[in-house]
Write a protein that holds these residues in place. Sequence first.
Motif, short mmCIF file in Angstrom:
data_model
loop_
_atom_site.label_atom_id
_atom_site.label_comp_id
_atom_site.label_asym_id
_atom_site.label_seq_id
_atom_site.Cartn_x
_atom_site.Cartn_y
_atom_site.Cartn_z
N LEU A 35 -9.29 -9.19 -15.40
CA LEU A 35 -9.56 -7.77 -15.59
C LEU A 35 -8.63 -6.99 -14.67
N MET A 36 -7.90 -6.02 -15.23
CA MET A 36 -7.10 -5.12 -14.39
C MET A 36 -7.80 -3.76 -14.40
N TRP A 37 -8.05 -3.22 -13.19
CA TRP A 37 -8.94 -2.07 -13.04
C TRP A 37 -8.66 -1.34 -11.75
N GLU A 38 -9.29 -0.18 -11.62
CA GLU A 38 -9.39 0.51 -10.34
C GLU A 38 -10.59 1.45 -10.41
N VAL A 39 -11.16 1.73 -9.26
CA VAL A 39 -12.27 2.68 -9.14
C VAL A 39 -11.90 3.72 -8.10
N MET A 40 -12.47 4.92 -8.26
CA MET A 40 -12.23 6.01 -7.33
C MET A 40 -13.53 6.74 -7.07
N PRO A 60 6.90 3.67 -10.85
CA PRO A 60 7.60 4.09 -12.06
C PRO A 60 9.04 4.47 -11.78
N PRO A 61 9.88 4.39 -12.79
CA PRO A 61 11.27 4.82 -12.62
C PRO A 61 11.32 6.29 -12.19
N GLU A 62 12.27 6.60 -11.34
CA GLU A 62 12.40 7.96 -10.80
C GLU A 62 12.41 9.02 -11.91
N LEU A 63 13.11 8.74 -12.98
CA LEU A 63 13.23 9.68 -14.09
C LEU A 63 11.88 10.07 -14.69
N TRP A 64 10.91 9.15 -14.68
CA TRP A 64 9.62 9.39 -15.33
C TRP A 64 8.47 9.55 -14.34
N ARG A 65 8.75 9.47 -13.06
CA ARG A 65 7.71 9.44 -12.03
C ARG A 65 6.72 10.60 -12.14
N GLU A 66 7.19 11.78 -12.47
CA GLU A 66 6.29 12.94 -12.52
C GLU A 66 5.24 12.81 -13.63
N TYR A 67 5.47 11.94 -14.60
CA TYR A 67 4.54 11.78 -15.71
C TYR A 67 3.49 10.70 -15.46
N LYS A 97 -0.84 8.64 -9.95
CA LYS A 97 -0.92 7.66 -8.86
C LYS A 97 -1.96 6.64 -9.25
N ALA A 98 -1.70 5.39 -8.92
CA ALA A 98 -2.60 4.32 -9.32
C ALA A 98 -2.73 3.30 -8.21
N ALA A 99 -3.86 2.64 -8.18
CA ALA A 99 -4.12 1.53 -7.24
C ALA A 99 -4.72 0.38 -8.05
N ARG A 100 -3.91 -0.15 -8.96
CA ARG A 100 -4.39 -1.20 -9.86
C ARG A 100 -4.80 -2.44 -9.09
N ARG A 101 -5.86 -3.06 -9.60
CA ARG A 101 -6.38 -4.29 -9.03
C ARG A 101 -6.52 -5.32 -10.15
#
Length: 182
Positions: free
Chosen positions: A83-88, A124-131, A134-138
């Motif tokens: 399972l790939m996930w994150e909680v906030m 993410p690639p610099e070109l697309w970073r603004e899209y 932020k993530a903390a995948r686990r």
Amino acid sequence: MVGLNRRNTSTVWLPSAAVVLQERGSDYIAAIDDAPWSQGHGFHRGFFSSFRIRAGKNVWFHFPLPTPTEANGVQRALDAVMLMWEVMDAAQINWIVLQHGGMERIPLTEIGNEPPFESVPFDPPELWREYYPKAARRLTRIAMEQPLPLRFGLQLSVGIQAADGDGTVRFYGAGAAFSDYS
């Protein structure tokens, strides 16, 4: 690790949009990601599926796993689930179970304990970073104590709790590892 040196191993992954929400409606799921229409349903995006759990609620999420019960006349077995996930905020994984054939429930974690995980960073690639948010995948990988001989379909069920305040869960996908059973 279960599955090593087993014959004819294979792994499948489901994208996040495959997740099925059990408890629905605005009593359980708040709007998320500035999308008022997501209240009661969550938000399936290309990156992940996200849900805002209301304070004091427990909500179940289900991943129906493609289940090869037999291949070339040989019964298959389940070796592990992922399972790939994150909680906030106030959200936490409360329990992970496996359903085999609908009625057989196999607990994979202890109730109330966060499962073990490894961080899966993504830059993410610099070109697309603004899209990209932020993530903390686990990534959680749970090996079966013994290979589970398969006769019926599998479903990975994840209970999420938001005890003291609203909390967010993001799912990035779920998977399973199989091998020949002998």
